[in-house]
Design a protein around this motif. Structure first.
Motif, mmCIF file in Angstrom:
data_model
loop_
_atom_site.group_PDB
_atom_site.id
_atom_site.type_symbol
_atom_site.label_atom_id
_atom_site.label_comp_id
_atom_site.label_asym_id
_atom_site.label_seq_id
_atom_site.Cartn_x
_atom_site.Cartn_y
_atom_site.Cartn_z
ATOM 1 N N ASN A 112 -73.123 -40.514 -59.518
ATOM 2 C CA ASN A 112 -72.721 -41.087 -60.802
ATOM 3 C C ASN A 112 -73.912 -41.686 -61.543
ATOM 4 N N VAL A 113 -74.816 -42.329 -60.825
ATOM 5 C CA VAL A 113 -76.039 -42.879 -61.435
ATOM 6 C C VAL A 113 -76.822 -41.755 -62.101
ATOM 7 N N ARG A 114 -77.004 -40.643 -61.388
ATOM 8 C CA ARG A 114 -77.809 -39.532 -61.898
ATOM 9 C C ARG A 114 -77.122 -38.782 -63.035
ATOM 10 N N LYS A 115 -75.820 -38.705 -63.031
ATOM 11 C CA LYS A 115 -75.111 -37.923 -64.049
ATOM 12 C C LYS A 115 -74.874 -38.682 -65.351
ATOM 13 N N VAL A 119 -80.413 -43.924 -70.050
ATOM 14 C CA VAL A 119 -81.869 -44.004 -69.923
ATOM 15 C C VAL A 119 -82.336 -43.045 -68.832
ATOM 16 N N TYR A 120 -81.597 -42.971 -67.739
ATOM 17 C CA TYR A 120 -81.921 -42.041 -66.652
ATOM 18 C C TYR A 120 -82.048 -40.615 -67.193
ATOM 19 N N ASN A 121 -81.058 -40.186 -67.953
ATOM 20 C CA ASN A 121 -81.049 -38.819 -68.474
ATOM 21 C C ASN A 121 -82.035 -38.609 -69.622
ATOM 22 N N THR A 122 -82.540 -39.673 -70.202
ATOM 23 C CA THR A 122 -83.594 -39.565 -71.220
ATOM 24 C C THR A 122 -84.954 -39.400 -70.549
ATOM 25 N N ILE A 123 -85.176 -40.123 -69.467
ATOM 26 C CA ILE A 123 -86.460 -40.088 -68.760
ATOM 27 C C ILE A 123 -86.603 -38.835 -67.905
ATOM 28 N N ALA A 124 -85.539 -38.428 -67.239
ATOM 29 C CA ALA A 124 -85.603 -37.362 -66.228
ATOM 30 C C ALA A 124 -86.255 -36.055 -66.697
ATOM 31 N N THR A 127 -90.290 -36.596 -66.833
ATOM 32 C CA THR A 127 -90.947 -37.382 -65.790
ATOM 33 C C THR A 127 -90.409 -36.933 -64.440
ATOM 34 N N GLU A 128 -91.260 -36.885 -63.441
ATOM 35 C CA GLU A 128 -90.773 -36.617 -62.093
ATOM 36 C C GLU A 128 -90.021 -37.872 -61.643
ATOM 37 N N LEU A 129 -88.704 -37.796 -61.632
ATOM 38 C CA LEU A 129 -87.850 -38.950 -61.339
ATOM 39 C C LEU A 129 -87.122 -38.695 -60.034
ATOM 40 N N THR A 130 -87.434 -39.497 -59.030
ATOM 41 C CA THR A 130 -86.816 -39.343 -57.717
ATOM 42 C C THR A 130 -86.386 -40.707 -57.211
#
Length: 137
Positions: A112-115, A119-124, A127-130
């Motif tokens: 749910n955090v990833r979907k 801001v998560y979906n703007t950065i991803a 940027t290599e976001l892990t």
């Protein structure tokens, strides 16, 4: 027709050592000093802070829906900036959740955090976001 949220922030230079950032009834001193300063967030740290806030807010939003037992939450983010061209090359986050929920439910929370994080979906994409979401000790 989709509903769209709008946001507004204002930034003002105070002097060569810092600036202020404000929105609604909140304000921050921000590090815009070329030498840096320890008592304020610089732009990269603000971006990482926005990601951390997005993760926490997303978890707060979904836990009632999932009937998830959330007793505590911490997010730590490490970022790497490259010089040419200047950008955040990578960000790695660690989410620690204090809960009695199963590992399967922790994985669902992380999905749910990833979907659904704005801001998560703007950065991803740029940027290599892990990161990980684990049970707190």
């Amino acid at each position: 027709m989709t509903n769209k949220m709008t946001f507004k922030v204002n930034a003002s230079r105070v002097d060569a050592h810092g600036s202020t950032l404000s929105c609604k009834d909140a304000g921050l001193v921000i590090d815009t000093d070329l030498q840096g300063r320890k008592d304020a967030f610089n732009p990269a740290e603000l971006l990482m802070g926005a990601l951390a806030a997005c993760i926490i807010k997303g978890i707060e939003r979904v836990t009632p829906i999932l009937k998830f037992d959330l007793q505590g939450l911490e997010v730590e983010i490490h970022g790497v900036r490259q010089d040419a061209p200047p950008k955040m090359e990578s960000m790695e986050y660690s989410i620690k959740v204090k809960t009695s929920e199963s590992d399967q439910r922790l994985a669902l929370l992380h999905d749910n955090v990833r979907k659904f994080g704005t801001v998560y979906n703007t950065i991803a994409p740029g940027t290599e976001l892990t990161g990980t979401l684990t049970r707190a000790d």
